[in-house]
Design a protein around this motif. Structure first.
Motif, PDB file in Angstrom:
ATOM      1  N   GLY A  39       0.843  -1.274  -0.042  1.00 34.91           N
ATOM      2  CA  GLY A  39       0.094  -0.030   0.050  1.00 34.91           C
ATOM      3  C   GLY A  39       0.643   1.112  -0.186  1.00 34.91           C
ATOM      4  O   GLY A  39       0.721   2.193  -0.689  1.00 34.91           O
ATOM      5  N   ALA A  40       1.950   1.178   0.830  1.00 37.78           N
ATOM      6  CA  ALA A  40       2.753   2.431   0.911  1.00 37.78           C
ATOM      7  C   ALA A  40       3.427   2.439  -0.374  1.00 37.78           C
ATOM      8  O   ALA A  40       3.677   3.686  -0.925  1.00 37.78           O
ATOM      9  CB  ALA A  40       3.773   2.345   1.946  1.00 37.78           C
ATOM     10  N   MET A  45       4.202   5.546  -5.312  1.00 39.22           N
ATOM     11  CA  MET A  45       4.149   5.543  -6.942  1.00 39.22           C
ATOM     12  C   MET A  45       3.358   6.431  -7.446  1.00 39.22           C
ATOM     13  O   MET A  45       3.544   7.072  -8.552  1.00 39.22           O
ATOM     14  CB  MET A  45       3.939   3.996  -7.286  1.00 39.22           C
ATOM     15  CG  MET A  45       4.071   3.608  -8.764  1.00 39.22           C
ATOM     16  SD  MET A  45       6.077   3.928  -8.933  1.00 39.22           S
ATOM     17  CE  MET A  45       5.982   3.857 -10.696  1.00 39.22           C
ATOM     18  N   THR A  46       2.122   6.859  -6.752  1.00 38.40           N
ATOM     19  CA  THR A  46       1.177   7.851  -7.409  1.00 38.40           C
ATOM     20  C   THR A  46       1.883   9.030  -7.247  1.00 38.40           C
ATOM     21  O   THR A  46       1.599  10.103  -8.299  1.00 38.40           O
ATOM     22  CB  THR A  46      -0.410   7.683  -6.504  1.00 38.40           C
ATOM     23  OG1 THR A  46      -0.754   6.316  -6.756  1.00 38.40           O
ATOM     24  CG2 THR A  46      -1.100   8.717  -7.008  1.00 38.40           C
ATOM     25  N   PRO A 140      -9.246  16.730 -13.796  1.00 40.98           N
ATOM     26  CA  PRO A 140      -8.990  17.190 -12.457  1.00 40.98           C
ATOM     27  C   PRO A 140      -9.754  16.456 -11.163  1.00 40.98           C
ATOM     28  O   PRO A 140      -9.164  16.316 -10.278  1.00 40.98           O
ATOM     29  CB  PRO A 140      -9.596  18.770 -12.421  1.00 40.98           C
ATOM     30  CG  PRO A 140      -9.709  18.908 -13.937  1.00 40.98           C
ATOM     31  CD  PRO A 140      -9.644  17.556 -14.709  1.00 40.98           C
ATOM     32  N   VAL A 141     -10.844  16.002 -11.455  1.00 40.06           N
ATOM     33  CA  VAL A 141     -11.600  15.101 -10.526  1.00 40.06           C
ATOM     34  C   VAL A 141     -11.091  14.009 -10.130  1.00 40.06           C
ATOM     35  O   VAL A 141     -10.817  13.445  -8.979  1.00 40.06           O
ATOM     36  CB  VAL A 141     -13.145  15.061 -11.051  1.00 40.06           C
ATOM     37  CG1 VAL A 141     -13.814  14.159  -9.959  1.00 40.06           C
ATOM     38  CG2 VAL A 141     -13.768  16.348 -11.174  1.00 40.06           C
ATOM     39  N   SER A 142     -10.563  13.078 -11.050  1.00 39.40           N
ATOM     40  CA  SER A 142     -10.000  11.818 -10.963  1.00 39.40           C
ATOM     41  C   SER A 142      -8.658  12.022 -10.240  1.00 39.40           C
ATOM     42  O   SER A 142      -8.082  11.259  -9.569  1.00 39.40           O
ATOM     43  CB  SER A 142      -9.705  10.983 -12.045  1.00 39.40           C
ATOM     44  OG  SER A 142      -9.051  11.714 -13.143  1.00 39.40           O
ATOM     45  N   GLU A 143      -7.890  13.174 -10.639  1.00 41.20           N
ATOM     46  CA  GLU A 143      -6.394  13.487 -10.088  1.00 41.20           C
ATOM     47  C   GLU A 143      -6.691  13.641  -8.587  1.00 41.20           C
ATOM     48  O   GLU A 143      -5.820  13.289  -7.725  1.00 41.20           O
ATOM     49  CB  GLU A 143      -6.298  14.744 -10.885  1.00 41.20           C
ATOM     50  CG  GLU A 143      -4.600  14.824 -10.489  1.00 41.20           C
ATOM     51  CD  GLU A 143      -4.175  16.362 -10.922  1.00 41.20           C
ATOM     52  OE1 GLU A 143      -2.958  16.391 -10.920  1.00 41.20           O
ATOM     53  OE2 GLU A 143      -4.861  17.278 -11.313  1.00 41.20           O
ATOM     54  N   ARG A 144      -7.674  14.431  -8.087  1.00 42.84           N
ATOM     55  CA  ARG A 144      -7.991  14.828  -6.929  1.00 42.84           C
ATOM     56  C   ARG A 144      -8.214  13.541  -6.010  1.00 42.84           C
ATOM     57  O   ARG A 144      -7.709  13.293  -5.039  1.00 42.84           O
ATOM     58  CB  ARG A 144      -9.114  15.956  -6.669  1.00 42.84           C
ATOM     59  CG  ARG A 144      -9.190  16.270  -5.260  1.00 42.84           C
ATOM     60  CD  ARG A 144     -10.045  17.491  -5.328  1.00 42.84           C
ATOM     61  NE  ARG A 144      -9.980  18.450  -6.126  1.00 42.84           N
ATOM     62  CZ  ARG A 144     -11.048  19.003  -7.135  1.00 42.84           C
ATOM     63  NH1 ARG A 144     -12.085  18.279  -7.083  1.00 42.84           N
ATOM     64  NH2 ARG A 144     -10.813  19.619  -8.160  1.00 42.84           N
ATOM     65  N   ILE A 145      -8.984  12.453  -6.683  1.00 46.35           N
ATOM     66  CA  ILE A 145      -9.415  11.304  -6.101  1.00 46.35           C
ATOM     67  C   ILE A 145      -8.154  10.322  -5.780  1.00 46.35           C
ATOM     68  O   ILE A 145      -8.042   9.897  -4.785  1.00 46.35           O
ATOM     69  CB  ILE A 145     -10.592  10.664  -6.578  1.00 46.35           C
ATOM     70  CG1 ILE A 145     -11.926  11.659  -6.522  1.00 46.35           C
ATOM     71  CG2 ILE A 145     -10.830   9.322  -6.286  1.00 46.35           C
ATOM     72  CD1 ILE A 145     -12.972  11.090  -7.629  1.00 46.35           C
ATOM     73  N   ALA A 150      -3.869   8.055  -2.688  1.00 40.74           N
ATOM     74  CA  ALA A 150      -2.697   7.762  -2.592  1.00 40.74           C
ATOM     75  C   ALA A 150      -2.042   8.065  -1.056  1.00 40.74           C
ATOM     76  O   ALA A 150      -1.426   7.637  -0.499  1.00 40.74           O
ATOM     77  CB  ALA A 150      -1.668   8.613  -3.583  1.00 40.74           C
ATOM     78  N   VAL A 151      -2.703   9.144  -0.662  1.00 36.75           N
ATOM     79  CA  VAL A 151      -2.296   9.486   0.663  1.00 36.75           C
ATOM     80  C   VAL A 151      -2.900   8.669   1.642  1.00 36.75           C
ATOM     81  O   VAL A 151      -2.244   8.290   2.620  1.00 36.75           O
ATOM     82  CB  VAL A 151      -2.878  11.075   1.045  1.00 36.75           C
ATOM     83  CG1 VAL A 151      -2.823  11.476   2.727  1.00 36.75           C
ATOM     84  CG2 VAL A 151      -2.325  12.295   0.467  1.00 36.75           C
ATOM     85  N   VAL A 152      -3.926   8.191   1.650  1.00 34.55           N
ATOM     86  CA  VAL A 152      -4.646   7.082   2.460  1.00 34.55           C
ATOM     87  C   VAL A 152      -3.919   5.739   2.488  1.00 34.55           C
ATOM     88  O   VAL A 152      -3.452   5.298   3.396  1.00 34.55           O
ATOM     89  CB  VAL A 152      -5.946   6.999   2.107  1.00 34.55           C
ATOM     90  CG1 VAL A 152      -6.638   5.972   2.993  1.00 34.55           C
ATOM     91  CG2 VAL A 152      -6.767   8.121   2.506  1.00 34.55           C
ATOM     92  N   LEU A 153      -3.501   5.264   1.156  1.00 28.66           N
ATOM     93  CA  LEU A 153      -2.587   4.294   1.023  1.00 28.66           C
ATOM     94  C   LEU A 153      -1.261   4.559   1.794  1.00 28.66           C
ATOM     95  O   LEU A 153      -0.840   3.537   2.417  1.00 28.66           O
ATOM     96  CB  LEU A 153      -2.300   3.851  -0.408  1.00 28.66           C
ATOM     97  CG  LEU A 153      -3.538   3.202  -1.054  1.00 28.66           C
ATOM     98  CD1 LEU A 153      -3.200   2.901  -2.708  1.00 28.66           C
ATOM     99  CD2 LEU A 153      -3.681   1.816  -0.542  1.00 28.66           C
ATOM    100  N   LEU A 154      -0.653   5.459   1.391  1.00 25.37           N
ATOM    101  CA  LEU A 154       0.649   5.633   2.092  1.00 25.37           C
ATOM    102  C   LEU A 154       0.686   5.900   3.728  1.00 25.37           C
ATOM    103  O   LEU A 154       1.520   4.965   4.304  1.00 25.37           O
ATOM    104  CB  LEU A 154       1.246   7.123   1.683  1.00 25.37           C
ATOM    105  CG  LEU A 154       2.680   7.374   1.587  1.00 25.37           C
ATOM    106  CD1 LEU A 154       3.608   6.505   0.851  1.00 25.37           C
ATOM    107  CD2 LEU A 154       3.012   8.723   1.315  1.00 25.37           C
ATOM    108  N   ILE A 155      -0.012   6.454   4.234  1.00 26.95           N
ATOM    109  CA  ILE A 155      -0.430   6.379   5.711  1.00 26.95           C
ATOM    110  C   ILE A 155      -0.889   5.132   6.193  1.00 26.95           C
ATOM    111  O   ILE A 155      -0.080   4.644   7.162  1.00 26.95           O
ATOM    112  CB  ILE A 155      -1.293   7.574   6.208  1.00 26.95           C
ATOM    113  CG1 ILE A 155      -0.831   8.807   5.735  1.00 26.95           C
ATOM    114  CG2 ILE A 155      -1.844   7.594   7.496  1.00 26.95           C
ATOM    115  CD1 ILE A 155      -1.860  10.101   6.079  1.00 26.95           C
TER     116      ILE A 155
END
Length: 165
Positions: A39-40, A45-46, A140-145, A150-155
């Protein structure tokens, strides 16, 4: 293996005891750590793909398409049978990758199955993943999602990797 709660796992970690060898929600801590690492990695990678940018990713996809060994064949329909043959061999292997106590262990079988399906997809259309990544980064919408995922996966990934250490 003892089945421990989430709080017990953190208590063990803070006491300096290894959580490996115990289960959390019925899954060995070793697999929580491995899943956390994956996940991290995907979250990181994102970020790398975002830095590279959609145009360069698309160019990479075109280079992959040019070296595609199937591209010179006039019978494009041969790709589908090759994918089917791959899946016929891969699906049973992925599902039965680890059989313990008469039940399939999902922590090994499901990720392997997902990997095999992704590889089969890449065989059929080698530049599709690059096109998909570029398209998602341009919208822009899919980029934000994608960034939030990515942040959630990293944390969360780092969290479980740390907990299993």
């Amino acid at each position: 293996m003892a089945d421990i709660s989430y709080l017990e796992a953190w208590r063990m970690w803070f006491d300096g005891k290894s959580t490996v060898g115990n289960n959390l929600l019925g899954v060995p801590m070793l697999w929580w750590g491995r899943t956390g690492k994956i996940g991290a990695f995907l979250g990181g990678m994102t970020v790398v793909l975002d830095v590279i940018g959609p145009e360069r990713i698309r160019q990479f996809g075109e280079r992959v398409r040019r070296v595609d060994p199937w591209a010179d064949l006039p019978e494009k329909w041969l790709r589908v049978p090759s994918m089917i043959i791959w899946l016929i061999g891969a699906v049973p292997f992925g599902i039965s990758a680890y059989v313990g106590g008469g039940s399939v262990e999902w922590t090994i079988g499901v990720p392997m199955l997902v990997c095999y399906v992704a590889i089969a997809f890449a065989v059929v259309n080698p530049d599709a993943l690059a096109k998909l990544a570029a398209m998602m980064l341009e919208n822009p919408v899919s980029e934000r999602i994608l960034r939030w995922i990515a942040v959630v996966l990293l944390i969360v990934g780092f969290h479980f990797d740390l907990l299993a250490s």
